[in-house]
Design a protein around this motif. Structure first.
Motif, PDB file in Angstrom:
ATOM      1  N   UNK A 161       0.830  -1.199   0.000  1.00  0.00           N
ATOM      2  CA  UNK A 161       0.000   0.000   0.000  1.00  0.00           C
ATOM      3  C   UNK A 161       0.869   1.256   0.000  1.00  0.00           C
ATOM      4  N   UNK A 162       1.943   1.232   0.774  1.00  0.00           N
ATOM      5  CA  UNK A 162       2.849   2.381   0.812  1.00  0.00           C
ATOM      6  C   UNK A 162       3.488   2.626  -0.549  1.00  0.00           C
ATOM      7  N   UNK A 163       3.938   1.559  -1.187  1.00  0.00           N
ATOM      8  CA  UNK A 163       4.570   1.696  -2.497  1.00  0.00           C
ATOM      9  C   UNK A 163       3.594   2.234  -3.538  1.00  0.00           C
ATOM     10  N   UNK A 164       2.332   1.852  -3.430  1.00  0.00           N
ATOM     11  CA  UNK A 164       1.334   2.262  -4.418  1.00  0.00           C
ATOM     12  C   UNK A 164       0.823   3.676  -4.196  1.00  0.00           C
ATOM     13  N   UNK A 165       0.932   4.185  -2.963  1.00  0.00           N
ATOM     14  CA  UNK A 165       0.288   5.467  -2.660  1.00  0.00           C
ATOM     15  C   UNK A 165       1.242   6.568  -2.249  1.00  0.00           C
ATOM     16  N   UNK A 166       2.430   6.231  -1.751  1.00  0.00           N
ATOM     17  CA  UNK A 166       3.342   7.279  -1.278  1.00  0.00           C
ATOM     18  C   UNK A 166       3.746   8.207  -2.405  1.00  0.00           C
ATOM     19  N   UNK A 167       3.906   7.637  -3.583  1.00  0.00           N
ATOM     20  CA  UNK A 167       4.232   8.439  -4.765  1.00  0.00           C
ATOM     21  C   UNK A 167       3.433   7.874  -5.930  1.00  0.00           C
ATOM     22  N   UNK A 168       2.745   8.744  -6.652  1.00  0.00           N
ATOM     23  CA  UNK A 168       1.874   8.264  -7.725  1.00  0.00           C
ATOM     24  C   UNK A 168       2.667   7.471  -8.767  1.00  0.00           C
ATOM     25  N   UNK A 169       2.124   6.322  -9.132  1.00  0.00           N
ATOM     26  CA  UNK A 169       2.689   5.549 -10.235  1.00  0.00           C
ATOM     27  C   UNK A 169       1.943   5.974 -11.496  1.00  0.00           C
ATOM     28  N   UNK A 170       2.603   6.765 -12.299  1.00  0.00           N
ATOM     29  CA  UNK A 170       1.932   7.370 -13.441  1.00  0.00           C
ATOM     30  C   UNK A 170       1.917   6.493 -14.671  1.00  0.00           C
ATOM     31  N   UNK A 171       1.659   7.134 -15.801  1.00  0.00           N
ATOM     32  CA  UNK A 171       1.548   6.446 -17.089  1.00  0.00           C
ATOM     33  C   UNK A 171       2.810   5.626 -17.346  1.00  0.00           C
ATOM     34  N   UNK A 172       2.666   4.403 -17.879  1.00  0.00           N
ATOM     35  CA  UNK A 172       1.430   3.753 -18.334  1.00  0.00           C
ATOM     36  C   UNK A 172       0.804   2.816 -17.311  1.00  0.00           C
ATOM     37  N   UNK A 173       1.289   2.889 -16.050  1.00  0.00           N
ATOM     38  CA  UNK A 173       0.861   1.906 -15.053  1.00  0.00           C
ATOM     39  C   UNK A 173      -0.157   2.473 -14.062  1.00  0.00           C
ATOM     40  N   UNK A 174      -0.735   3.643 -14.374  1.00  0.00           N
ATOM     41  CA  UNK A 174      -1.664   4.272 -13.447  1.00  0.00           C
ATOM     42  C   UNK A 174      -2.902   3.404 -13.207  1.00  0.00           C
TER      43      UNK A 174
END
Length: 564
Positions: free
Chosen positions: A125-138
């Motif tokens: 959860x921390x990895x997914x939300x601490x910093x936005x994972x942008x295009x193309x994996x958003x």
């Protein structure tokens, strides 16, 4: 899909590695002594070009160790993901500040999935939300986040429906994830509201019908589940999973449990995988499939998608290994065996293909019977193709024009025109505007000099629907030929040859038309060309006879039956 340049970016390297397969064993040991980092790099590129992603990752990793060049780390990481070795990918995941942003985004996604695979939802959860994972994996990150929250025990975070502006996939499949989360928290009324929204349309996707139906089964409402499955089968009559689910609910057997967080996360990753496949972005599709299988190695549907990617990349061994993951007795098994059989057919091993198809069809599964019939027709064993089709027609819950069309074509090919005509007319009654039926039946009449006026009207309708179909324009030109309108025949047959230059039948027809308008040298050229195009026996014999006699077409040439 092969790498052509040593300087392509990582995204292109992902594409090149689509011929990879899941690692069954460690890479073959190599003698690294004396190899420079550049030599190891070249070896990695060559391995990717040969579809050996596991070995490629090893080469790139060793090159990076010896050179300290970050771009090699990224290539090794990418190759590891595509090969399915997520443990290696995690070890190689680039985190340095000078790593490319694309590699760092993928690395965060991979590390989050790996954390979930090891039960660490909080880290994921921390990895997914601490910093936005942008295009193309958003999209993938958004759909994974509630499942990571659920695994971490965050009840409120689990039911938050993901929201990515203008992303219909997240909107739709996020609702499915929310329905499951409500059910897991025993908030059944809210779960049912979501499930009903997903299946509100009569042609709701089978995946959504299954999810809603299984929920109803778990609630003890099996009759409602059966009714829902029946509605789904009206729209998708040959869906194996819906058929199996209906039988289970009708027999009052236990329903599947709701997905665990890991299973739900794996299912969530299939959504962007399917979207990338539809967009012909097979490299990203393979990434998501590998990650899904890291979470849930028993997802047969994901293995079948991997098999399709491997087959498209030309790696038949990897494709066959993926198809073999489907176990006998599972709903996906017939489809997997069908794909396996076609992999042998496409590799010019028809007997092995037919052996697999016959074994799969032994218990009468509709998918397996259809595959067996298609393979038999492909191998010009038309008489043997008819019994499986007849069984399907007799056992089908409703008339199916495709089955009648297939059987009619088989009858026509074996020379049983009365039976063929009856099936084709029955198919046309069920689907009066289907261009393929219109064309096939019209050709049969035209080639026999029967019902020419009606046939011409039918083929004109077919051509109007498919104006770029060389086969249909050929039928129209052949109709003009039968009517004695040779100038019009030449015009249409030349157009057909432009569209289907390698079709021996069309070239043969054009030769006949040229002969009739006095263009004898061009006619001879066309008949000679026919012999270079791998014609079937009848077309070959006809062209050879005309070339030998120099007398041109006979009073009534009997052309090969259409493959239109």
């Amino acid at each position: 899909m092969r790498l052509r340049s040593l300087t392509l970016a990582v995204s292109a390297l992902v594409l090149s590695a689509c011929a990879a397969t899941a690692p069954a064993s460690p890479p073959v040991s190599q003698d690294w002594a004396g190899r420079s980092p550049y030599g190891l790099f070249l070896a990695g590129q060559a391995a990717l070009s040969d579809g050996e992603s596991v070995q490629a990752a090893d080469y790139f990793g060793r090159a990076a160790e010896e050179s300290g060049v970050g771009v090699l780390d990224e290539r090794a990481f990418t190759a590891a993901v595509l090969s399915g070795d997520i443990d290696m990918a995690v070890r190689m995941a680039p985190t340095e500040a000078d790593a490319s942003e694309a590699a760092k985004r993928l690395a965060r996604l991979v590390r989050a999935v790996d954390a979930m695979a090891h039960g660490d939802g909080r880290e994921a959860y921390t990895l997914l939300t601490a910093q936005e994972i942008g295009f193309p994996h958003r999209t993938a990150a958004a759909l994974l986040t509630p499942w990571a929250a659920a695994q971490a025990g965050d009840r409120q975070g689990a039911i938050v429906r993901p929201d990515v502006p203008n992303d219909k996939l997240v909107e739709f499949f996020g609702l499915l994830g929310q329905a499951y989360q409500y059910e897991r928290l025993r908030r059944f009324d809210e779960a049912e509201t979501d499930f009903k929204a997903l299946t509100a349309e009569p042609d709701a996707a089978p995946m959504m019908v299954l999810a809603h139906g299984e929920f109803l089964e778990r609630r003890g409402r099996r009759d409602e589940a059966v009714a829902l499955y029946d509605r789904g089968l009206l729209a998708y009559p040959r869906d194996a999973l819906l058929t199996a689910a209906r039988a289970r609910a009708a027999d009052r057997r236990a329903a599947p449990p709701p997905p665990t967080p890991k299973e739900g996360a794996a299912q969530a990753l299939l959504t962007p995988a399917a979207a990338m496949l539809a967009a012909r972005q097979s490299q990203f599709a393979l990434v998501y499939l590998r990650l899904a299988l890291h979470l849930d190695p028993e997802r047969t549907d994901a293995w079948l998608m991997v098999g399709d990617l491997m087959a498209a990349a030309g790696d038949l061994q990897a494709a066959r290994e993926a198809y073999a993951r489907a176990e006998p007795g599972t709903p996906e098994y017939p489809a997997a065996q069908s794909k396996l059989a076609w992999s042998y057919q496409n590799a010019d091993e028809p007997e092995r293909a037919l052996e697999i198809a016959r074994q799969a069809a032994a218990d009468g599964d509709p998918t397996a019977l259809l595959t067996l019939s298609d393979l038999l027709r492909t191998n010009e064993r038309y008489a043997e193709a008819i019994p499986p089709l007849t069984r399907l027609i007799e056992e089908s819950p409703a008339p199916d024009w495709r089955l009648l069309f297939g059987r009619g074509a088989a009858y026509e090919r074996m020379g049983a025109w009365p039976q063929a005509e009856a099936d084709l007319q029955a198919a046309l009654e069920l689907n009066p505007d289907e261009p393929d039926i219109l064309n096939y039946l019209a050709y049969g009449w035209i080639d026999r000099g029967e019902r020419l006026e009606e046939a011409m009207e039918m083929v004109e309708r077919a051509v109007a629907s498919n104006p770029r179909s060389g086969a249909m324009i050929d039928t129209l030109g052949w109709g003009y030929y039968r009517l004695g309108e040779y100038d019009k025949a030449v015009e249409k047959l030349e157009e057909a040859v432009e569209l289907e230059a390698g079709d021996p039948e069309i070239n043969n027809h054009l030769g006949d038309a040229y002969w009739q308008v006095g263009r004898r040298d061009e006619a001879v050229f066309q008949w000679r060309r026919v012999l270079t195009l791998d014609p079937d026996k009848r077309i070959r014999a006809d062209a050879e006879a005309k070339l030998a006699s120099r007398a041109g077409p006979g009073v009534r040439q009997t052309a090969a039956a259409p493959t239109k």
